[in-house]
Design an enzyme around this catalytic site. Structure first.
Site, PDB file in Angstrom:
ATOM      1  N   GLU A 187      19.800 -59.811 -10.819  1.00 24.84           N
ATOM      2  CA  GLU A 187      19.076 -59.322  -9.646  1.00 24.84           C
ATOM      3  C   GLU A 187      18.600 -57.934 -10.007  1.00 24.84           C
ATOM      4  OE1 GLU A 187      18.022 -57.179  -6.848  1.00 24.84           O
ATOM      5  OE2 GLU A 187      20.051 -57.278  -6.032  1.00 24.84           O
ATOM      6  N   LYS A 240      32.782 -54.473 -13.456  1.00 22.39           N
ATOM      7  CA  LYS A 240      32.433 -53.169 -14.003  1.00 22.39           C
ATOM      8  C   LYS A 240      31.514 -52.463 -12.995  1.00 22.39           C
ATOM      9  CE  LYS A 240      30.100 -50.030 -16.537  1.00 22.39           C
ATOM     10  NZ  LYS A 240      29.336 -49.008 -15.799  1.00 22.39           N
ATOM     11  N   GLU A 286       8.450 -49.246 -10.074  1.00 21.31           N
ATOM     12  CA  GLU A 286       9.499 -49.055  -9.078  1.00 21.31           C
ATOM     13  C   GLU A 286       9.936 -47.593  -9.082  1.00 21.31           C
ATOM     14  OE1 GLU A 286      13.445 -51.412  -7.577  1.00 21.31           O
ATOM     15  OE2 GLU A 286      13.326 -50.981  -9.722  1.00 21.31           O
TER      16      GLU A 286
END
Length: 502
Positions: free
Chosen positions: A275, A200, A409
């Site tokens: 990840e 996907k 982030e």
């Protein structure tokens, strides 16, 4: 076998002397897709054709489109993968390696078009996209071929035979910032291990996944071994992560989405490899070569316009040398010309989409109210094409590591410079993060620098600019996720262990 491998140098960047409508030069069949790839054939979504536009990051125009699949398409893809698993997993590893080499050949043959498309989807300058967005996946496909021979598939332990076997059906859910690289990391490792795959891709940059499917079809991979379903993450991703016939989910993306996937997968006790995000630190020791260390750290931070999970976004420097570092950082940033990714002079392209640009600018503006802005900022102006998603490279200094701009982030071209007074404090700053993906240490005394690197709680640390090793395991600690990709350990991630006693 290895003599047949293609390295990233085989991928030659296209030469574009002026900004052009490159989409007009591309075969529309590469950018305008209306079929999913399920069970070895291209087919329309079961619930009718709905197309999603793919937007050019450089100017906001429509680059192409892909179909939006649904839950019924995921069901068909998973069942196809399940049906193909037994025969594929029982093939000798050397046969699976031969298929991977054929796929690698197919990617190399499409390298120029892939680089042009990804440069426009993501915003990375074309020359860099050729070397990194395409060249690195080519190298990694070859790396998996080599690594198949390194995996210990069976060994004796006392009266037991220890067998390493394919995990089963893998759901590969990939991000938009390195779309082909991340997909190859999952598909290459899974296929090498003997798994079958349902992939996907991210909605923002899905086109390279379809081109990879073209290469896989051309390679003659058996029906059902690889399947591709595009569509909304909340629909396709949730259907995959909650499917009882999926044995392992490999996801790269945001920490928030990774957490949601892990929770959904837990209902079926499905294995998950994640990840996720990063907020990596580059530590300059007091004997570091400042010029080299700062230049490399700035370039790493701003690679792909900061849209890199492993970017060194925190530059941790001796307090007594901070002002020198600031000047060097500004000098390095000024060389990163912001512009259209297809222009040869561009060193820094746009962000991938409007929402990402808005998010980054919001974070910059918030930091401007409390931090020392030394370069760029939300009001900085650059000559860029209208309609694109451009953010000027930005540097803050004297930053407190507890501040949001140092902890969150950003995923954009923003560097924070954080001063320290002792090596212990520098290590504490590097480790004072919810993330633990990457980092760097710089110092004239190599042994001392390595000792500091060993104290940093991340999955990967570069010492004095140590180059990226595609055979080494890649992954993180803490909220950067768990599991490893690439090389032999990246194949083993997609396996299970069985002990047979005799």
């Amino acid at each position: 076998m290895t003599s047949l491998l293609k390295e990233s140098s085989a991928v030659k960047p296209a030469k574009v002397s002026t900004i052009t409508k490159v989409i007009d030069m591309l075969d529309n069949r590469l950018t305008h897709r209306s079929s999913l790839y399920i069970n070895g054939r291209w087919c329309a979504p079961e619930n009718g054709l709905v197309l999603t536009d793919v937007i050019n990051a450089a100017d906001g125009s429509v680059l192409g489109h892909v179909p939006s699949g649904g839950v019924s398409d995921i069901e068909a893809a998973v069942q196809a993968a399940r049906a193909a698993f037994e025969s594929w997993s029982n093939l000798p590893p050397s046969v699976r390696a031969d298929y991977l080499m054929k796929i690698q050949d197919g990617v190399v043959g499409r390298a120029v078009a892939l680089a042009e498309i990804i440069a426009q989807e993501v915003g990375m300058p074309l020359k860099m996209a050729s070397a990194i967005q395409v060249g690195l996946p080519v190298t990694n496909l070859g790396g998996f071929v080599r690594a198949i021979d390194e995996v210990e598939w069976e060994y004796e332990l006392g009266n037991s035979s220890i067998c390493r076997e394919a995990a089963g059906v893998v759901a590969a859910i990939t991000p938009w910032n390195y779309p082909l690289h991340q997909l190859v990391g999952k598909v290459g490792g899974a296929l090498a291990a003997g798994c079958t795959v349902v992939a996907k891709p991210a909605d923002i940059a899905p086109l390279s996944a379809f081109i990879l499917a073209d290469a896989i079809e051309e390679a003659g991979l058996p029906a059902g071994v690889f399947n591709l379903v595009s569509g909304p993450g909340r629909v396709i991703g949730d259907a995959l992560s909650g499917h009882a016939d999926v044995d392992l989910i490999s996801f790269t993306g945001s920490t928030a989405v990774g957490s949601r996937i892990a929770k959904t997968a837990a209902n079926n006790i499905t294995r998950v490899a994640l990840e996720l995000g990063g907020k990596s630190a580059s530590i300059l020791l007091d004997d570091a070569d400042l010029e080299k260390a700062v230049k490399t750290s700035v370039n790493n931070c701003f690679l792909n316009s900061g849209q890199t999970c492993s970017a060194w976004t925190r530059l941790v420097v001796p307090r007594s040398r901070q002002e020198v570092v600031i000047e060097l950082a500004i000098t390095a940033a000024k060389k990163l010309t912001l512009g259209h990714p297809m222009d040869e002079g561009t060193r820094l392209g746009p962000l991938a989409c409007a929402s990402q640009m808005a998010s980054v600018l919001k974070m910059i503006k918030a930091a401007e109210g409390s931090e020392r802005l030394v370069y760029g900022g939300s009001a900085a102006v650059a000559e860029v094409p209208e309609g694109g998603f451009y953010v000027h490279p930005t540097i803050f200094a004297d930053v407190d590591n507890k501040s949001p701009i140092a902890q969150d982030e950003v995923f954009g071209p923003v560097l924070v410079i954080i001063p320290y007074d002792s090596v212990d404090e520098a290590v504490a700053i590097a480790n004072d993060s919810a993330y633990g993906l990457a980092g760097a240490v710089w110092g004239a005394d190599q042994e001392r620098a390595v000792a500091v690197a060993k104290r940093i709680r991340t999955g990967q640390v570069d010492v004095n600019g140590g180059r990226f090793n595609p055979a080494a395991p890649f992954g993180g600690y803490k909220k950067s996720g768990y599991g490893r990709e690439f090389g032999a350990l990246g194949i083993e991630e997609f396996t299970e262990l069985k002990a047979i006693q005799q």
